[in-house]
Write a protein that holds these residues in place. Structure first.
Motif, PDB file in Angstrom:
ATOM      1  N   ASN A 228       2.993  -2.170 -25.349  1.00 23.48           N
ATOM      2  CA  ASN A 228       3.784  -3.093 -24.530  1.00 23.48           C
ATOM      3  C   ASN A 228       3.737  -2.736 -23.056  1.00 23.48           C
ATOM      4  O   ASN A 228       4.020  -1.600 -22.673  1.00 23.48           O
ATOM      5  CB  ASN A 228       5.232  -3.092 -24.998  1.00 23.48           C
ATOM      6  N   ILE A 229       3.395  -3.740 -22.253  1.00 28.82           N
ATOM      7  CA  ILE A 229       3.416  -3.611 -20.801  1.00 28.82           C
ATOM      8  C   ILE A 229       4.485  -4.571 -20.287  1.00 28.82           C
ATOM      9  O   ILE A 229       4.335  -5.788 -20.390  1.00 28.82           O
ATOM     10  CB  ILE A 229       2.056  -3.963 -20.165  1.00 28.82           C
ATOM     11  N   GLY A 230       5.572  -4.015 -19.775  1.00 29.19           N
ATOM     12  CA  GLY A 230       6.658  -4.821 -19.237  1.00 29.19           C
ATOM     13  C   GLY A 230       6.517  -4.984 -17.740  1.00 29.19           C
ATOM     14  O   GLY A 230       6.125  -4.052 -17.041  1.00 29.19           O
ATOM     15  N   VAL A 231       6.831  -6.168 -17.256  1.00 27.89           N
ATOM     16  CA  VAL A 231       6.821  -6.435 -15.818  1.00 27.89           C
ATOM     17  C   VAL A 231       8.197  -6.952 -15.442  1.00 27.89           C
ATOM     18  O   VAL A 231       8.632  -7.998 -15.928  1.00 27.89           O
ATOM     19  CB  VAL A 231       5.733  -7.450 -15.418  1.00 27.89           C
ATOM     20  N   TYR A 232       8.878  -6.192 -14.599  1.00 31.99           N
ATOM     21  CA  TYR A 232      10.242  -6.525 -14.185  1.00 31.99           C
ATOM     22  C   TYR A 232      10.247  -6.941 -12.721  1.00 31.99           C
ATOM     23  O   TYR A 232       9.950  -6.142 -11.842  1.00 31.99           O
ATOM     24  CB  TYR A 232      11.137  -5.305 -14.393  1.00 31.99           C
ATOM     25  N   GLY A 233      10.520  -8.212 -12.488  1.00 31.04           N
ATOM     26  CA  GLY A 233      10.714  -8.679 -11.120  1.00 31.04           C
ATOM     27  C   GLY A 233       9.497  -9.244 -10.426  1.00 31.04           C
ATOM     28  O   GLY A 233       9.510  -9.392  -9.205  1.00 31.04           O
ATOM     29  N   SER A 234       8.438  -9.582 -11.134  1.00 31.04           N
ATOM     30  CA  SER A 234       7.266 -10.188 -10.506  1.00 31.04           C
ATOM     31  C   SER A 234       6.555 -11.082 -11.528  1.00 31.04           C
ATOM     32  O   SER A 234       5.661 -10.636 -12.248  1.00 31.04           O
ATOM     33  CB  SER A 234       6.306  -9.117  -9.983  1.00 31.04           C
ATOM     34  N   PHE A 235       6.962 -12.343 -11.570  1.00 30.18           N
ATOM     35  CA  PHE A 235       6.378 -13.261 -12.536  1.00 30.18           C
ATOM     36  C   PHE A 235       4.887 -13.461 -12.279  1.00 30.18           C
ATOM     37  O   PHE A 235       4.095 -13.541 -13.222  1.00 30.18           O
ATOM     38  CB  PHE A 235       7.104 -14.613 -12.522  1.00 30.18           C
ATOM     39  N   ASP A 236       4.480 -13.519 -11.012  1.00 31.53           N
ATOM     40  CA  ASP A 236       3.059 -13.703 -10.698  1.00 31.53           C
ATOM     41  C   ASP A 236       2.222 -12.540 -11.231  1.00 31.53           C
ATOM     42  O   ASP A 236       1.146 -12.740 -11.785  1.00 31.53           O
ATOM     43  CB  ASP A 236       2.849 -13.845  -9.191  1.00 31.53           C
ATOM     44  N   LEU A 237       2.723 -11.319 -11.083  1.00 31.61           N
ATOM     45  CA  LEU A 237       1.992 -10.165 -11.594  1.00 31.61           C
ATOM     46  C   LEU A 237       1.997 -10.164 -13.118  1.00 31.61           C
ATOM     47  O   LEU A 237       0.992  -9.844 -13.750  1.00 31.61           O
ATOM     48  CB  LEU A 237       2.582  -8.863 -11.050  1.00 31.61           C
ATOM     49  N   TYR A 238       3.106 -10.565 -13.730  1.00 33.59           N
ATOM     50  CA  TYR A 238       3.161 -10.682 -15.190  1.00 33.59           C
ATOM     51  C   TYR A 238       2.061 -11.629 -15.691  1.00 33.59           C
ATOM     52  O   TYR A 238       1.346 -11.320 -16.647  1.00 33.59           O
ATOM     53  CB  TYR A 238       4.539 -11.180 -15.642  1.00 33.59           C
TER      54      TYR A 238
ATOM     55  N   ASN B  11       7.401 -10.314 -19.875  1.00 36.35           N
ATOM     56  CA  ASN B  11       8.071 -10.649 -18.629  1.00 36.35           C
ATOM     57  C   ASN B  11       9.557 -10.299 -18.775  1.00 36.35           C
ATOM     58  O   ASN B  11      10.237 -10.844 -19.638  1.00 36.35           O
ATOM     59  CB  ASN B  11       7.903 -12.136 -18.313  1.00 36.35           C
ATOM     60  N   ILE B  12      10.033  -9.397 -17.943  1.00 38.75           N
ATOM     61  CA  ILE B  12      11.422  -8.952 -18.012  1.00 38.75           C
ATOM     62  C   ILE B  12      12.181  -9.562 -16.839  1.00 38.75           C
ATOM     63  O   ILE B  12      11.833  -9.323 -15.677  1.00 38.75           O
ATOM     64  CB  ILE B  12      11.504  -7.409 -18.000  1.00 38.75           C
ATOM     65  N   LEU B  13      13.199 -10.349 -17.154  1.00 36.18           N
ATOM     66  CA  LEU B  13      13.932 -11.081 -16.123  1.00 36.18           C
ATOM     67  C   LEU B  13      15.147 -10.343 -15.599  1.00 36.18           C
ATOM     68  O   LEU B  13      15.506 -10.478 -14.434  1.00 36.18           O
ATOM     69  CB  LEU B  13      14.359 -12.447 -16.658  1.00 36.18           C
ATOM     70  N   LYS B  14      15.819  -9.591 -16.475  1.00 36.46           N
ATOM     71  CA  LYS B  14      17.058  -8.903 -16.095  1.00 36.46           C
ATOM     72  C   LYS B  14      16.988  -7.443 -16.502  1.00 36.46           C
ATOM     73  O   LYS B  14      16.377  -7.098 -17.513  1.00 36.46           O
ATOM     74  CB  LYS B  14      18.259  -9.553 -16.765  1.00 36.46           C
TER      75      LYS B  14
ATOM     76  N   VAL C 293       7.495  -2.265 -11.980  1.00 30.40           N
ATOM     77  CA  VAL C 293       8.706  -2.691 -11.283  1.00 30.40           C
ATOM     78  C   VAL C 293       8.279  -3.460 -10.037  1.00 30.40           C
ATOM     79  O   VAL C 293       7.587  -2.917  -9.164  1.00 30.40           O
ATOM     80  CB  VAL C 293       9.589  -1.482 -10.892  1.00 30.40           C
ATOM     81  N   GLY C 294       8.678  -4.734  -9.980  1.00 28.93           N
ATOM     82  CA  GLY C 294       8.330  -5.599  -8.865  1.00 28.93           C
ATOM     83  C   GLY C 294       8.922  -5.123  -7.550  1.00 28.93           C
ATOM     84  O   GLY C 294       9.928  -4.417  -7.509  1.00 28.93           O
ATOM     85  N   ARG C 295       8.284  -5.536  -6.473  1.00 32.27           N
ATOM     86  CA  ARG C 295       8.625  -5.100  -5.116  1.00 32.27           C
ATOM     87  C   ARG C 295      10.108  -5.250  -4.798  1.00 32.27           C
ATOM     88  O   ARG C 295      10.710  -4.358  -4.231  1.00 32.27           O
ATOM     89  CB  ARG C 295       7.784  -5.895  -4.116  1.00 32.27           C
ATOM     90  N   LYS C 296      10.724  -6.349  -5.195  1.00 35.73           N
ATOM     91  CA  LYS C 296      12.123  -6.569  -4.804  1.00 35.73           C
ATOM     92  C   LYS C 296      13.095  -5.611  -5.495  1.00 35.73           C
ATOM     93  O   LYS C 296      14.229  -5.474  -5.064  1.00 35.73           O
ATOM     94  CB  LYS C 296      12.531  -8.019  -5.026  1.00 35.73           C
ATOM     95  N   TYR C 297      12.653  -4.922  -6.536  1.00 33.14           N
ATOM     96  CA  TYR C 297      13.509  -3.951  -7.226  1.00 33.14           C
ATOM     97  C   TYR C 297      13.133  -2.503  -6.913  1.00 33.14           C
ATOM     98  O   TYR C 297      13.619  -1.583  -7.553  1.00 33.14           O
ATOM     99  CB  TYR C 297      13.472  -4.184  -8.740  1.00 33.14           C
TER     100      TYR C 297
END
Length: 171
Positions: free
Chosen positions: A49-59, A80-83, A97-101
């Motif tokens: 599992n590869i989770g992406v939190y905070g970047s839908f485009d990267l997901y 895609n992890i939303l919260k 972890v996306g840039r905004k987090y």
């Protein structure tokens, strides 16, 4: 006036393509990390599992890049992890972890959630590790990454020499 508008539109399109290209390169790096690292035997069951939190485009890019791939005998699944409370719902091998987090407070909280797991944490922000194993960095025209080998090894993950030669090690 018309020329200025066309020039502005061209600049905006080039910037948008550049961001899209960066996301694509990041996805290719993530895919490479799955090949050049070895997770402990205890984590080699079920899905990879590869989770992406905070970047839908990267997901989306990671999902496309890893579709149909496997790591050993594990099929790769992008999530895609939303919260933040969703981070606890499944075992993750890699968490991006996306840039905004990527603030120190958020990263400290997130890395502490995974302190007893075999999860490689990757930050999307420019060189910010704060407990993560890898952080992408953008040097103007080139995309690369920094890594903290201690943070990776503390997760029970072994990095190959080829991985180490791809990025810049920091302590």
């Amino acid at each position: 006036m018309k020329r200025k508008l066309v020039l502005l539109l061209g600049i905006l399109l080039a910037a948008n393509v550049s961001v899209s290209a960066q996301q694509n390169y990041k996805a290719k790096f993530i895919n490479a990390f799955t090949r050049y690292m070895n997770w402990p035997d205890q984590s080699k069951h079920g899905f990879f599992n590869i989770g992406v939190y905070g970047s839908f485009d990267l997901y989306k890019e990671i999902s496309e890049e890893t579709m149909g791939r496997s790591v050993g005998n594990q099929n790769v699944v992008a999530i895609n992890i939303l919260k933040e409370n969703q981070l606890d719902l499944t075992k993750l091998h890699i968490l991006v972890v996306g840039r905004k987090y990527c603030t120190p407070e958020n990263l400290n909280r997130i890395t502490s959630k995974f302190s007893n797991s075999y999860t490689l944490i990757v930050t999307e922000d420019n060189g910010i590790l704060n407990g993560a194993g890898i952080s992408f960095q953008n040097n103007g025209t080139a995309l690369g990454f920094k890594y903290n080998l201690d943070n990776i090894n503390n997760k029970g993950i072994a990095a190959s020499g080829q991985f180490k030669s791809m990025g810049q090690g920091v302590n």
